[in-house]
Design a protein around this motif. Structure first.
Motif, short mmCIF file in Angstrom:
data_model
loop_
_atom_site.label_atom_id
_atom_site.label_comp_id
_atom_site.label_asym_id
_atom_site.label_seq_id
_atom_site.Cartn_x
_atom_site.Cartn_y
_atom_site.Cartn_z
N ALA A 165 0.85 -1.20 0.00
CA ALA A 165 0.00 0.00 0.00
C ALA A 165 0.88 1.25 0.00
O ALA A 165 1.90 1.30 0.70
N LEU B 221 0.42 5.37 0.53
CA LEU B 221 -0.48 6.45 0.88
C LEU B 221 0.17 7.80 0.60
O LEU B 221 1.28 8.06 1.04
N HIS C 104 -5.59 9.04 6.88
CA HIS C 104 -4.70 7.93 6.53
C HIS C 104 -4.93 6.71 7.42
O HIS C 104 -4.81 5.57 6.96
N PHE D 212 -5.84 3.27 5.59
CA PHE D 212 -4.98 2.10 5.74
C PHE D 212 -5.70 0.98 6.48
O PHE D 212 -5.49 -0.19 6.19
N GLY E 132 3.62 -1.34 3.69
CA GLY E 132 3.01 -0.05 3.42
C GLY E 132 4.07 1.03 3.38
O GLY E 132 5.07 0.97 4.11
N SER F 294 0.66 10.43 6.69
CA SER F 294 0.36 9.08 6.20
C SER F 294 1.13 8.03 6.98
O SER F 294 0.60 6.97 7.30
N MET G 287 -0.69 5.19 9.26
CA MET G 287 -0.45 3.79 8.96
C MET G 287 0.00 3.02 10.20
O MET G 287 -0.44 1.89 10.44
#
Length: 218
Positions: free
Chosen positions: A59, A61, A101, A105, A118, A125, A129
């Motif tokens: 992921a 972000l 975020h 997430f 991530g 972000s 996360m």
């Protein structure tokens, strides 16, 4: 009329930080290299993942692209993946505040039980996360890497929640700007480039303070 235009018209010298569009309006812009930082983030992440990094799901972000360095932080990350010939499914999410975020997430984690890692491209972000991963008890199977130097990120690196976080030193950037201002005041304009690129250094466990470079003012 914007203050910067008034300063320019008045012949008042200006040095600024991290805003390339102002190059024609100021004497110097001091800029950390976002592409280098993104590449560095990927390097530390995939070194940590080892064989798990290939054929993985990661992921990423970001924040809105009006924050100009975000694009470079993502491009550098993707360039590392391409250079190494890795097969990676990148899931992209976007938000602005930590809460945004966290929610993004958390949703990604719940929808992707096979998520490998991530990458947070901005301080909010990264922090979001970390919070979401801890809340869902996924730290053992999801590896995080960040970007920026905020204190919560430094703490997360120390605690082992974030592998590394490329960053620039605010003191270093201020030192560059002061050095350029002194050279301008002393008439040494040849020593003041239109753009000064700053090095990006990683925050790592046991090395969470970005070292300063000594600058010469003449």
């Amino acid at each position: 009329e914007p203050s910067l235009i008034k300063l320019h018209k008045a012949g008042i010298r200006v040095v600024c930080f991290e805003n390339p569009p102002l190059v024609n309006w100021v004497d110097c812009v001091v800029i950390p290299d976002p592409d280098e930082g993104g590449y560095m983030a990927a390097k530390y992440l995939f070194e940590k993942l080892g064989p798990r990094g290939n054929n993985s799901k990661i992921a990423l972000l970001r924040v809105p692209e009006w924050y100009w360095t975000i694009e470079g932080r993502e491009l550098g990350f993707r360039k590392y993946i391409k250079d190494k010939g890795l097969n990676v499914n990148v899931i992209v999410g976007q938000g602005l505040e930590v809460e945004d975020h966290h929610d993004r997430f958390e949703n990604i984690l719940q929808a992707n039980p096979d998520l490998t890692a991530g990458y947070g491209t901005y301080s909010s972000s990264v922090i979001g996360m970390v919070q979401a991963t801890l809340a869902l008890n996924r730290m053992k199977d999801v590896t995080l890497v960040g970007f920026d130097i905020d204190r919560p990120i430094q703490a997360a690196v120390k605690q082992g929640h974030v592998v590394a976080s490329p960053a620039y030193s605010m003191r270093q950037s201020s030192s560059y700007m002061v050095a350029h201002m002194v050279n301008i005041l002393n008439g040494n304009l040849s020593k003041v480039p239109a753009i000064t690129w700053m090095a990006t250094e990683p925050i790592l466990p046991g090395n969470d303070v970005v070292e300063e470079e000594e600058l010469q003012c003449t």
